[in-house]
Structures are given as structure tokens and as C-alpha cells.
Design a protein around this motif. Sequence first.
Motif, short mmCIF file in Angstrom:
data_model
loop_
_atom_site.label_atom_id
_atom_site.label_comp_id
_atom_site.label_asym_id
_atom_site.label_seq_id
_atom_site.Cartn_x
_atom_site.Cartn_y
_atom_site.Cartn_z
N GLU A 303 0.82 -1.21 0.00
CA GLU A 303 0.00 0.00 0.00
C GLU A 303 0.85 1.27 0.00
O GLU A 303 0.42 2.32 -0.46
N MET A 304 2.04 1.18 0.55
CA MET A 304 2.93 2.34 0.60
C MET A 304 4.16 2.05 -0.27
O MET A 304 4.48 0.90 -0.55
N SER A 305 4.84 3.11 -0.66
CA SER A 305 6.06 2.96 -1.45
C SER A 305 7.27 3.31 -0.62
O SER A 305 7.36 4.41 -0.07
N THR A 306 8.21 2.37 -0.52
CA THR A 306 9.44 2.62 0.22
C THR A 306 10.20 3.82 -0.35
O THR A 306 10.95 4.48 0.36
N TYR A 307 9.98 4.11 -1.65
CA TYR A 307 10.64 5.26 -2.26
C TYR A 307 10.34 6.54 -1.48
O TYR A 307 11.18 7.45 -1.42
N TYR A 308 9.17 6.62 -0.86
CA TYR A 308 8.78 7.85 -0.16
C TYR A 308 9.30 7.91 1.27
O TYR A 308 8.79 8.70 2.07
N THR A 309 10.33 7.13 1.57
CA THR A 309 11.03 7.29 2.85
C THR A 309 11.54 8.72 2.98
O THR A 309 11.53 9.30 4.07
N TYR A 310 12.01 9.29 1.88
CA TYR A 310 12.34 10.71 1.86
C TYR A 310 11.10 11.50 1.46
O TYR A 310 10.54 11.30 0.38
N GLY A 311 10.65 12.36 2.34
CA GLY A 311 9.60 13.31 1.99
C GLY A 311 8.18 12.85 2.20
O GLY A 311 7.25 13.65 2.15
N GLU A 312 7.96 11.54 2.42
CA GLU A 312 6.63 11.00 2.70
C GLU A 312 5.63 11.24 1.57
O GLU A 312 4.46 11.50 1.79
N GLY A 313 6.08 11.15 0.35
CA GLY A 313 5.15 11.26 -0.76
C GLY A 313 4.90 12.69 -1.21
O GLY A 313 5.45 13.65 -0.68
N THR A 314 4.03 12.80 -2.19
CA THR A 314 3.81 14.07 -2.86
C THR A 314 3.15 15.09 -1.94
O THR A 314 2.11 14.82 -1.34
N LYS A 315 3.77 16.26 -1.84
CA LYS A 315 3.19 17.39 -1.12
C LYS A 315 3.11 18.58 -2.06
O LYS A 315 3.89 18.70 -3.01
N ALA A 316 2.17 19.47 -1.79
CA ALA A 316 2.06 20.66 -2.62
C ALA A 316 3.26 21.58 -2.41
O ALA A 316 3.80 22.14 -3.36
N GLU A 317 3.68 21.70 -1.14
CA GLU A 317 4.77 22.64 -0.83
C GLU A 317 5.51 22.17 0.41
O GLU A 317 4.92 21.64 1.35
N VAL A 318 6.82 22.38 0.40
CA VAL A 318 7.67 22.15 1.56
C VAL A 318 8.52 23.40 1.76
O VAL A 318 9.13 23.90 0.81
N ILE A 319 8.53 23.92 2.98
CA ILE A 319 9.36 25.08 3.31
C ILE A 319 10.37 24.65 4.37
O ILE A 319 9.99 24.20 5.45
N SER A 320 11.65 24.76 4.05
CA SER A 320 12.72 24.33 4.94
C SER A 320 13.61 25.51 5.33
O SER A 320 14.06 26.26 4.45
N ILE A 321 13.85 25.65 6.63
CA ILE A 321 14.81 26.63 7.15
C ILE A 321 15.97 25.85 7.76
O ILE A 321 15.75 25.03 8.66
N ASN A 322 17.17 26.11 7.30
CA ASN A 322 18.37 25.49 7.83
C ASN A 322 18.84 26.33 9.01
O ASN A 322 19.32 27.46 8.83
N ASN A 323 18.72 25.79 10.22
CA ASN A 323 18.97 26.58 11.43
C ASN A 323 20.45 26.75 11.75
O ASN A 323 20.80 27.58 12.61
N LEU A 324 21.33 26.01 11.10
CA LEU A 324 22.75 26.05 11.45
C LEU A 324 23.62 26.72 10.39
O LEU A 324 24.78 27.00 10.66
N ILE A 325 23.08 26.98 9.24
CA ILE A 325 23.91 27.45 8.14
C ILE A 325 24.23 28.94 8.28
O ILE A 325 23.39 29.74 8.73
N ASN A 326 25.44 29.31 7.91
CA ASN A 326 25.88 30.70 7.95
C ASN A 326 25.75 31.29 6.54
O ASN A 326 26.73 31.54 5.84
N SER A 327 24.52 31.51 6.12
CA SER A 327 24.23 31.97 4.76
C SER A 327 22.81 32.50 4.72
O SER A 327 21.99 32.16 5.57
N ASP A 328 22.53 33.34 3.74
CA ASP A 328 21.16 33.82 3.57
C ASP A 328 20.59 33.40 2.20
O ASP A 328 19.56 33.89 1.76
N ARG A 329 21.27 32.45 1.55
CA ARG A 329 20.86 32.04 0.20
C ARG A 329 19.57 31.22 0.23
O ARG A 329 19.33 30.44 1.15
#
Length: 382
Positions: A303-329
Amino acid sequence: MKNATYKVSLIILFISYIIITCVLTIKENFYLIRKEIKSVLKDEEGDKFVKTRNVFDLVMTDKIVLKYDYIDLYGLTQRMFLKREVSDVNNGSNVIKLNNGNLTYVYPNISTKRWIDQIKLVSDYSKDKNIYMIYAQAPWRIDEDARLPFYIKDNLPKVNNNFLKKLMDNHVNVMDLSKLLDGDSNDWFYKTDHHWKTETAFNAYEIIIKDIASNVDISFDEKNVTDFSKTTYEKIFIGTYGKRVGLFYAGLDDYTLILPTFKTSFTVTNFRNPNSITNRLISNFEGVFTYNEYIDVDKIDREMSTYYTYGEGTKAEVISINNLINSDRKILILKDSFADSIYPFIALNFKEMRVLDIRRYQNIKLKTYIDEFEPDVILFLH
């Protein structure tokens, strides 16, 4: 007379089998059927008889008892007869075995003009805004070394080549990953699934991030491509194609989980549907980007796909903030499912990453989104 009795007995046995299977399926799915029929009766629009019939059709195809045992048995018989093409109830889902043992579908000839025009618009707008943009094309599993049976033709490689050529003719910055990935192309993909392996996706990440780093000042050093752990789980994954022909036709795939071994911290907001927050996670890389429930070493989950171990399948949007990086890119990724096993790694190199799946976000005004987000990089990955 004896022969007639034998035939009648077979007919009775077959009819009894069908009746027992139907009764057991209805019993097993009684509450689901009751819930769906109540919904149909409340709905004032449409033909209630047709909708009720559709409920039973759905149950008897998707929820039938011993469904996967039947599929396994069917796939086994096809393998015993050395069949290279396994017929499906949906003709477009006939499964083909390539010379290299990988499974695939074949696809019709399609027009790509609409996509070329839209990608060109984003490319031109990116240049106007001084944003570095790449269109990265994931490889297709059929090439000269992984041939189809002689009587089958696949249109997609030709369509893909023409598509990329027209993009380049329109001055889009194209990265054809099929010409850049390491190793044998026969090993890039899972045998039973249309997606590339985690190792192939990580190799694509290395290629993409090095290209970006050579054109944009981002946080990038060698630890980001070498300091990772790899854990391989053997024979646990049956992919999209494999699910249609069962466990015994082409076997199972191994699955490799790749994780950074250095310290990480992210705040990630997931939107399963546009403008509807699914969850907000604050944790390390593994805690926000991987879903280990998709790796089940005790059973093969259909019923589930192991491929979606990363990201848990299709989402409309993901917003990620890297809390340790010394950059504003910042980077904006426009993607399909092939990017699901790449974008978590790209997040390591940017302060903020936004990932949009246009298949779920079809009404988005992309120019407005770009203006508001102001990314330094736009990556298409399809």
C-alpha cells in the motif's frame, strides 16, 4: 456422461469460488461499503444507482480478499512462460521486462509544447531577475543497453530528446543528468519501480549542487558530498511496476538510506495541499526529511512505497529553514517525485528552501511567488 459430469463439477467449483470470494470481500469491507453508500444516498447530484455500483466495483477490484496472492500467482505463471509483456486490466499499465531485467511501462507520443513554453517563461523571467535557473532532466530507464522486446516501441526517449533540444534552442539552461551520472545506466533505477535509486539521486545531488556552487555563492564544502552514512535494507521494496505483477515476476529491490553524519538542524513546514499546513517539524535531517515507517523489514508493504522514505510522498509545498547554516541564500525547487530523494540534501546548502509540486499547485501564480520569495536559485527537476 463421465466427461459431462466432470465439466459440470468444474463449473460448480468455479462459481462457488467466485461466490465465496465475493462474500468474504463484502464481509471484510462491510463498514467501508456502508460508509460509502451512506455518502452516495446523501449526495443529491448524479445517478445513485451508478454511484452505488461504482462503490462495489471499487471494493471488488482494490479490496478483494487475497488480492496480492492472486497477483503473485499471475506474475509467477507469466514468468514461467517467459513472458516479457504482462497484460493488465488497464492496457496503459501493461508491464514490460527489459533485457536488463528492469520493469517498465511504455508511453504514447505526447506533445510537450505547453511545457516548453512555460519553462521558457520562467527561464526568461529568472534572467530578468538575475536568478540562476537550471532545468535538470532526470534520466529515463530505457536506453540502447536496456532494450525492449523487439515487437514493442517506446516513444518517450524520442520525445524527451526533442523536448530538451527545444528547451536549449530557447536558451534554457538545461542539465541532462543522463549524460552526467556515474556508473552503468542499467543500475540507476530500481528493478520494480520507475524511480531512480537513492544512490543515483544522491549522485544527481552532487552534480547539481556543484553546478550551482560554481555559479552562485552558496554554502558548500566537501563534507556535504562525502560525510554521509549509507544503510542498505535488502529485498524490502516492491515498486509501482512490481505491484502489478507480484513478488515472483521480477523479485524485490534493496533500499538504501543515506544520512548526513554531521550536525544538522531544520525547521520544516509541510503542506499536503495548497495553503493547508500538514505539520511543522523542528529536528535534525533525519527527523524532518525521512519517514522510517516506509522501511518495513518485517513485511513487504503493497500500500505504501518505500521510495517515499524521503519526503513521505507528494506534497504541494515544503518550506525548509536550515537553522545552522551561515548563509542567507534561498532556492526554489519545482519538481515531480524524482526530486523527493534529492531536495532534502539540497536543503543542507541553503538557508531557506521551498519545494513546489506543480501537479498539486496548478493554480499558483509563479511570477508572484518568485517575486515574494526572491530566491537566488530556481531548480526544475523532472
